[in-house]
Design an enzyme around this catalytic site. Structure first.
Site, mmCIF file in Angstrom:
data_model
loop_
_atom_site.group_PDB
_atom_site.id
_atom_site.type_symbol
_atom_site.label_atom_id
_atom_site.label_comp_id
_atom_site.label_asym_id
_atom_site.label_seq_id
_atom_site.Cartn_x
_atom_site.Cartn_y
_atom_site.Cartn_z
ATOM 1 N N LYS A 117 0.804 -1.226 0.000
ATOM 2 C CA LYS A 117 0.000 0.000 0.000
ATOM 3 C C LYS A 117 0.838 1.278 0.000
ATOM 4 O O LYS A 117 0.483 2.238 -0.676
ATOM 5 C CB LYS A 117 -0.942 -0.012 1.210
ATOM 6 C CG LYS A 117 -2.036 -1.057 1.036
ATOM 7 C CD LYS A 117 -3.222 -0.845 1.941
ATOM 8 C CE LYS A 117 -4.156 -2.052 1.768
ATOM 9 N NZ LYS A 117 -5.392 -1.937 2.514
ATOM 10 N N GLU A 149 -3.641 10.821 8.793
ATOM 11 C CA GLU A 149 -4.497 10.644 7.618
ATOM 12 C C GLU A 149 -5.774 11.442 7.834
ATOM 13 O O GLU A 149 -6.307 11.492 8.945
ATOM 14 C CB GLU A 149 -4.832 9.156 7.470
ATOM 15 C CG GLU A 149 -5.209 8.765 6.055
ATOM 16 C CD GLU A 149 -5.507 7.273 5.970
ATOM 17 O OE1 GLU A 149 -4.607 6.513 5.584
ATOM 18 O OE2 GLU A 149 -6.645 6.899 6.314
ATOM 19 N N ARG A 159 -7.475 -8.818 -9.114
ATOM 20 C CA ARG A 159 -8.177 -10.093 -9.370
ATOM 21 C C ARG A 159 -9.554 -9.781 -9.917
ATOM 22 O O ARG A 159 -9.967 -8.629 -9.978
ATOM 23 C CB ARG A 159 -8.327 -10.856 -8.056
ATOM 24 C CG ARG A 159 -9.092 -10.048 -7.029
ATOM 25 C CD ARG A 159 -9.550 -10.822 -5.814
ATOM 26 N NE ARG A 159 -10.572 -10.045 -5.123
ATOM 27 C CZ ARG A 159 -10.328 -9.138 -4.178
ATOM 28 N NH1 ARG A 159 -9.106 -8.872 -3.799
ATOM 29 N NH2 ARG A 159 -11.324 -8.478 -3.625
#
Lengths: 170, 497, 497, 170
Positions: free
Chosen positions: C116, C200, C292
């Site tokens: 990430k 954040e 995916r």
């Protein structure tokens, strides 16, 4: 044991070579050894993996010498005998049984809407014997041979199941 | 606004109507005969009423009884489905008299659609081309000959009396026509004491192509594309699709407009279908309007995204059609197979009885409308359609393989079905090329090819069949004899060692 | 060209992949653990191989064993499904080394997507906006304060150690930040002997909106619209839809292009998904790429008409994507409910065991992807997703009522399911208005409303329940005691007098 | 007979008034007469039309005084007694049984990954007793009351079925 599949010319020989576990077997079909693993089994059918391929088989109708089964949706009729070769050979020598057969069977179920002959009538192969109605359709049942109607086994307005005898024709 | 719909039908179409009503919050009333106590439409409707004996005349065709149930259940509308009372204008008139909203055209319009000679007349005036021929009975051989020369040989001479192939002759020139005229007249006089002869152009290698119509009470009318239904047996459709491989947007616009014109000519309202024959030179001939929702409506739903039963209800509620012709675009392709209970090898004779086990296919693009469930019965009293299996794809090929796979997955135990036949058709080169005609089965020897396919299926499964037989005879018999004898259901999950 | 695909997965996604392979004429190889002998994927694949014990580490996560089966079965490609090995770049590298076509991105690209911090870095360079915050660990309280003032309060202080709500603080101003910085550092030092803190921006009332991506090896890239997946519990998606109620064509074009940019930035090939958070002011923040096929891919298939598994195979075969961005238009609306085996009232705890009876819904626009069948077992070893129920409609409202009706028709005996919860959600005013957020369940007190709905369902059925009990106790006990005692299945079709 | 449905306050009185045919009954529920026509009946369930509405009922679990059934997909628990009013009245007078209950039951099946207490520990209502794993999730099982752990009935690494006893807490 020998097996004969309807529509396939040559008979098969098959046997269980040995049991590999409670639900796993080594099976020999025409000299080829195959691994068979049972997943489920009941009076109505069996599911198994043959080598790496799954199959679902239903038993529809069994006698000691004949089985009607459905393999992955495909209906198959099997004849079984300890020495089938002999029987297959004998059968193939016989002439068609159609002419000697007394009973005319109905191949469909339905309601009798018309009887075209009476007892004692002379009929030719293909003559209409009666008309049945089913699913809003009228279907003619025709004589399977030349002969004389010995007995009529149906009644006007009555119902007929599949494989019921329509008439005896001599 | 419609709040409660009685469905004067049974089977898959009753279920289809219930489905849409549920999404619209409309209550449903099912009716059922003695034969249908355990049918799914009885179980899925809001209310269910028994209406009589198994024979259609004593139940699903019994207008008085059905009207009784409409009134006593408080239904404000009736959906006729297809078959039964769906094209009976007397029933429509009865509904109109009792202020029941009939989900279909007016009685007057339906009557006109049902009278082929009158309808042909109306179409001639509206300049909708019908199959060329004498506008009415011909007086004599000379008139027949003159008409034949106008429309061109070959032509058919048809006695209005007769039917089933009798009283009908194909002729290729003047000489044959004169001879045949004598014969047909003679046959007809002998059999019926009278003669009445029509002349009609003989069409070869025809396709059956129809247009879905919708027209509201405000006069708005659209067509929702064509369906090609050329794969038939004895004039009954087996496989339908939309779009047709021979209809491009130009033809769709042109014939679609003819279809709309036909609907206007008979003042048709609600949903209906204009049927055409198409011959190899590309000409289309109108044959009739089917004044009902068609069996094959799902293919149109799949390529249009519309719910046609909802559209029927909206129009019956007096609403305007909520889109214009230009808003409609064909999206992909859909193909339907009618899964009938019939024996292909016995000339499609009916096959009825208990169905102990069913596996209904599903998957992306697959839709199956059916009344079947494991343990149900296929009744001899009603028609042979058990299921409609539809597949949608981005194009014809994707729809075809999806349908083929869904047919492979479809398992119906106990009755003969048309599934094997459709697999052979869908795999045929001619079908893949879109080379269709109403005589497809005979023209391409499909039944013979089906026999070959079945034999190959058997060969593919032979080892599994033998293996199952070996296990059955050796192991199974010894272990579970007692349970087998009592014929009880059980399932043994074997320990794995 | 791919001819044989091994599916390194189980359950509904294995069945989904088999379905498409069948339509493409590609052979399939299933693998199964001790727990899955009787699973449908074993039965529907061309070949099936046993790979080990029930625990995932000993079967579906066992890379060496799976590679063995790939090689011995002769499969030339592997489909990982989702979960298990699907985002394991080691496995992708192992496939690449053995010249097996992995149906997904390259190992290098997958590795980047999975890290990430690195991924955030790449996105910053590519000008794809991520959630504002410190680019890396902060040195001290002063740096944290300066960043907080840059991005604006409220912000989250997050310790990289911890998790599950610990080591995380919401602060609204400088004073709170300084206090919290001390506390979080202290907690982290106490528990782990070290501290590492991120800042954040705290986002409120967020929506989870993601874009389906496809990129081929020739560099062609498209997005296939968005999916809104805001209805969640504990960060797991429950209900997904496409399109999102807050995304119009302009936003779709704009954020879709950002998503494509993100895919290019990590050199992503094959199908993937770019996930974004959207806040109430309309800003979107990229969070990650899921490397995916997603669980919720059917909603995209329903509105695009595409078969996404086919597209995966085409891209893996080295083909170009057969359409351009401008060819893609959203057709109607699709909504999916993930049918989990879990007890809503026990904080969504798993519910496992035998499922003696299942009724799977169907109908126009309805698609259900599931491994369930009557008599199957829901295993405690694997995840709780039993089925994905999808409904398509011409618009959101039609999709919603179709899904609601399909949920009503869905019957799963033996385990608790999320079906009742979804019915309550779909009937809620807030859902109908498209007023969605990731805290939907808490925000609108859905669990309390579910209790009320269940009580009302009971009241609706009370008379039928009492009637059934009366018949059971009075009539049934006396008639069939012996059969009941032996617990055999039987069915009595009563004579109707 | 009197019936009490879980979640519904008032009990019901219901009886069969008379049999109208082999499969048709007149049933009285709280003084309302209803027509009931049976379509199918088995040990596992019943299908019937009540007045004009079809219902499918499954019997999941029966004792002489309690039935767990599923009506048209809706699970319902019924208590039955010849004079239920009295019992309902008595029950409502009682205090909650939670505190007096000895056994802590597992509401989910799973594998034991952690046991947080030992025999003899003092616990408070809501304390974590053990952690179970199922479907890749960890679920904490908490004490249902304040008390002392008398006996631990599970083992680390073992499996627990739904409704198994986790511990006895006094």
């Amino acid at each position: 044991m020998d097996y004969k599949i309807a529509d396939i010319k040559d008979p098969f020989n098959a046997e269980i070579v040995k049991q590999l576990g409670n639900s796993e077997y080594l099976v020999k079909i025409n000299d080829n050894e195959r691994n068979l693993k049972i997943l489920n089994m009941s009076a109505r059918g069996i599911e198994f993996i043959l080598d790496q391929k799954y199959h679902k088989v239903k038993y529809l109708d069994n006698t000691t010498s004949q089985m009607k089964i459905v393999v992955d949706g495909v209906p198959i009729t099997l004849n079984m005998h300890n020495n089938l070769n002999e029987i297959v050979f004998k059968n193939s020598g016989e002439s068609g049984v159609g002419n000697s057969q007394l009973n005319l069977y109905s191949q469909i179920p339905g309601k009798v809407v018309k009887i075209s002959i009476s007892e004692g009538s002379e009929v030719k192969n293909g003559d209409v014997i009666c008309v049945l109605e089913s699913m809003k359709m009228q279907v003619s049942i025709k004589s399977h041979k030349d002969g004389v109607v010995k007995k009529i086994k149906i009644k006007d307005g009555g119902t007929v199941a599949k494989n019921d005898v329509i008439a005896e024709i001599e | 606004m419609i709040e409660k719909v009685l469905i004067a039908n049974r089977g898959e179409i009753a279920l289809r109507v219930i489905k849409t009503c549920k999404t619209l919050g409309i209550k449903t009333v099912a009716v059922y005969s003695d034969e249908d106590y355990n049918s799914l439409h009885v179980k899925q409707a809001t209310e269910s009423y028994h209406i009589g004996e198994a024979a259609p005349a004593k139940s699903y065709l019994n207008q008085e009884k059905i009207l009784d149930v409409i009134l006593s259940s408080g239904a404000d509308a009736v959906h006729p489905g297809y078959g039964f009372l769906s094209e009976n204008s007397d029933f429509v008139n009865l509904c109109e008299k009792n202020k029941i909203n009939f989900l279909g055209p007016s009685g007057a319009s339906m009557e006109l659609c049902g009278d082929k000679m009158k309808c042909k007349d109306v179409m001639a005036k509206a300049k909708v081309p019908t199959v060329p021929g004498s506008p009415d009975l011909v007086k004599d051989a000379d008139e027949a000959l003159s008409i034949a020369n106008d429309i061109g040989y070959p032509v058919l001479l048809k006695s209005v009396y007769g039917g089933g192939g009798r009283g009908i002759r194909l002729v290729h020139n003047d000489k044959e026509l004169r001879e045949a005229y004598e014969t047909v007249t003679g046959e007809s006089m002998a059999a019926f004491g009278k003669s009445a002869i029509l002349v009609e152009k003989f069409l070869e290698k025809i396709r059956h192509i129809e247009f879905q119509l919708a027209r509201d009470t405000h006069g708005n009318a659209v067509h929702i594309f064509e369906r090609e239904c050329s794969i038939q047996r004895r004039n009954q459709k087996l496989i339908e699709m939309s779009p047709s491989p021979v209809v491009d947007q130009k033809i769709r616009d042109e014939i679609g407009q003819l279809a709309v014109k036909a609907a206007v000519a008979v003042d048709y309202t609600n949903l209906g279908t204009a049927e055409f024959l198409r011959v190899d030179d590309g000409s289309f001939y109108f044959i009739e309007i089917n004044a009902r929702l068609q069996v094959e409506h799902p293919v149109t739903e799949l390529v249009s995204g519309l719910d046609l039963v909802k559209l029927q209800i909206d129009i019956a509620n007096g609403e305007e059609i909520p889109f214009k012709q230009k808003d409609l675009k064909v999206n992909g392709c859909a193909i339907e197979g009618r899964i009938n209970a019939e024996d292909t090898f016995l000339d499609f004779a009916p096959s009825t009885g208990p169905v102990p086990d069913v596996i209904i296919p599903s998957g992306p693009g697959v839709r199956c409308d059916t009344y079947l469930y494991s343990g149900c019965t296929v009744s001899p009293f009603y028609d042979s359609l058990m299921a409609k299996l539809n597949a949608w794809g981005q194009n014809f090929e994707e729809a075809r393989v999806r349908l083929l796979n869904a047919l492979n997955d479809f398992y119906i135990e106990g009755v003969e079905t048309s599934i094997p036949l459709y697999k052979t058709i869908l795999k045929s080169k001619e079908f893949m090329e879109g080379n269709l005609s109403t005589d497809f089965l005979q023209r391409y020897n499909i039944i013979e090819r089906l026999k070959e396919d079945i034999k190959n299926d058997t060969i593919q499964k032979q080892d599994a069949a033998i293996a199952a037989a070996v296990i059955h005879s050796v192991r199974y018999n010894s272990r579970v004899k007692s349970s087998q004898e009592t014929n009880m259901y059980w399932k043994s999950k074997l320990d794995r060692s």
